[in-house]
Design a protein around this motif. Structure first.
Motif: not given
Length: 600
Positions: A168-184
């Motif tokens: 739960i922790k790592i999926l949240g961190e990694f997908f959250g960061f990746q989503s932000s970077i991809s959207a940016a």
């Protein structure tokens, strides 16, 4: 059947593995429903949600862990989620995977399996080895799911069992960061991005608060800060390369590569960080320094920011300064009983100068801040002059050196004496003007703390004399000097003893005992210390007071070697001796003592 939520299988397994007694099995069954309701209320009160934004499911493992059961036959070892899942993995013949964020590849985690699918089923692909996709799961019996992944990716899949908490922790961190970077990245490919209206004092959003509605770059930076805090990092490096930007964290003195970011995102992330630290966003050709004060879940920390132009753009380094580290109890820093007694005598003196020496990164600031915190009270006025102010504290009156407007260590000291100080801390004595003003402050009844860049404590006297200070002024104002270094401490989770031939340690300058073998400690290497055998650091010290015999030697112009011999005769412990005492106590290793103090 989900093995981790099957009462009969799981409880029988834990009894067979001697983790719990049959009596404890009955207690778990009796309290199961009541504990489940209690956990559900706790999760709702805390706002805990799974990464898929649904209410966190509660299984039998969660219930067992929440009961804080002590493992049968042990005294204080609790039955944890990891121990339970490891037992299940072993029983089913599956490998267990302890997920370490520093070992994971952002692209493999986020681009192999669709986000919605990974979050729904708690699947985390973490590596591709020899044509096989390695996947961490929490449901060992879901074979259909693994077959679907294999068909979709046209690759063989090997399942590893991991804890639900880690997934739960790592999926949240990694997908959250990746989503932000991809959207940016998508947004920055267009006409531009609005990075305005950013505050200097910022509360970092916690992982569960970060949503896709936040500004993408702001979210990415918050994820990065959260990640650095979670991993106990002391520094964050963001380095531009030819085709991408590299993010690295320094943990226990060692740099680890964390992310490779798209090059187009680099400038926007730097702009966000520059806004927060009140730097000039338009200035990209000159080095700049700033700071950010952050509030993370109610705890404050300072981040010191430095930018510098390099070959492929601007590099930014952020030093994380936590009050927990900078302000420690003086007795917890690492002093021996003798050194603590001497240092306390300095702190209790009504006036005089105390010098702390050592190279950059040797813990001098922590020692001085901890000392000032100990001395701070409503009855005393503490004034500091620093370059820069490392950690702001409301009990001190802190002044930052600004050479461009002639606010230097030397010039500001003349004005400080008109401010009715009791205790003065000078960041560093660099020249005769600063040294003269520090001595003047000591002569007029003030307690002064400062630092010098010398290799040992005794050399502090030589350094003052080289700056041009008269010997009689040194002997009449200097209370004493201390040199210090930082050594890595052995990981308590994997610490083990070993024997070594005493002859192998000869020639390194250690005070070796007269015996053929020694029993020392080292860290075997485990997940908690990332295989290094070390977690955290502690200080080693060399400290001596200016006694009457030493004052006489200083006035006579004796060299540092002669002064050092007398200091040792009077009980001074050298850096090498203090390091060796910590080796013998099992605090650090002999290799670390040699690395920090030298081989002779």
């Amino acid at each position: 059947m989900h093995y981790l939520d099957n009462e009969t299988y799981l409880l029988d397994l834990l009894v067979r593995q001697r983790f719990i007694l049959p009596e404890q099995q009955k207690v778990i069954l009796l309290q199961k429903e009541q504990q489940k309701q209690l956990l559900r209320r706790q999760y709702r009160d805390q706002g805990k949600r799974e990464v898929g934004e649904k209410e966190r499911s509660i299984d039998l493992v969660d219930i067992i862990v929440s009961l804080n059961l002590v493992i049968a036959g042990s005294q204080e070892e609790f039955l944890t989620e990891e121990k339970i899942v490891r037992a299940v993995a072993s029983d089913l013949g599956l490998p267990f995977k302890k997920l370490d964020p520093l070992e994971l590849d952002l692209d493999i985690v986020t681009k192999t399996i669709p986000k919605s699918f990974a979050l729904k089923h708690l699947l985390l692909p973490f590596a591709v080895k020899n044509g096989v996709l390695e996947v961490a799961i929490n449901e060992p019996d879901n074979r259909t799911l693994l077959e679907d992944i294999a068909k979709a990716n046209q690759i063989k899949v090997r399942a590893h069992l991991s804890t639900k908490t880690d997934l739960i922790k790592i999926l949240g961190e990694f997908f959250g960061f990746q989503s932000s970077i991809s959207a940016a990245e998508d947004h920055l490919a267009g006409p531009g991005v609005d990075l305005g209206n950013l505050e200097q004092y910022v509360r970092i959003s916690s992982s569960k608060e970060l949503t896709s509605s936040d500004k993408n770059i702001k979210t990415a930076v918050d994820h990065l800060f959260n990640y650095a805090f979670d991993e106990r990092a002391s520094d964050i490096h963001i380095e531009p390369k030819r085709h991408m930007s590299k993010v690295r964290l320094r943990i226990d003195g060692v740099l680890h590569t964390i992310y490779d970011l798209p090059k187009v995102v680099h400038g926007a992330m730097l702009s966000r960080i520059k806004f927060l630290s009140r730097l000039d966003i338009a200035e990209k050709r000159r080095p700049q320094d700033g700071r950010i004060k952050v509030d993370r879940e109610g705890r404050e920390a300072e981040i010191r920011v430095s930018t510098i132009p390099v070959a492929f753009g601007e590099k930014i380094v952020m030093r994380i300064l936590s009050s927990d580290i900078m302000f420690q109890a003086v007795e917890d820093i690492g002093f021996s009983e003798r050194d603590l007694s001497v240092y306390r005598s300095f702190m209790q003196s009504p006036h005089g100068i105390m010098l702390v020496t050592g190279p950059t990164g040797s813990g001098k600031s922590t020692t001085l801040y901890s000392t000032l915190k100990y001395l701070a009270s409503p009855e005393v006025n503490i004034v500091t002059v620093e370059d820069p102010v490392e950690m702001v504290h409301e009990d001190f009156n802190q002044i930052a050196v600004q050479p461009q407007i002639d606010v230097t260590f030397g010039t500001i000291l003349r004005n400080i004496l008109r401010q009715d100080p009791d205790i003065i801390m000078i960041g560093e004595i660099r020249d005769l003007e600063t040294a003269t003003n520090a001595i003047q402050a000591a002569l007029t009844g003030h307690l002064v703390f400062s630092t010098l860049h010398t290799n040992d404590a005794v050399s502090a006297i030589t350094r003052l004399l080289e700056l041009g200070v008269q010997p009689f002024l040194v002997s009449s104002t200097l209370l004493g000097a201390m040199a210090q270094r930082l050594v890595r401490t052995i990981c308590p989770n994997c610490q083990e003893n070993f024997t070594i031939q005493t002859a192998k340690l000869k020639g390194f300058g250690f005070p070796l005992p007269d015996q053929p073998e020694l029993t020392l400690s080292k860290g075997k290497g485990c997940r908690k210390c990332r295989g290094t055998g070390f977690i955290g650091r502690c200080g080693i010290f060399e400290i001596f007071p200016l006694t009457d015999p030493i004052k006489k030697l200083v006035s006579q112009g004796a060299n540092s070697s002669e002064i050092g011999k007398v200091a040792i005769q009077e009980g001074m412990t050298t850096l090498k001796e203090d390091a060796w005492s910590k080796v013998m106590k099992g605090i650090t290793t002999y290799e670390e003592a040699i690395r920090v103090t030298g081989s002779a």
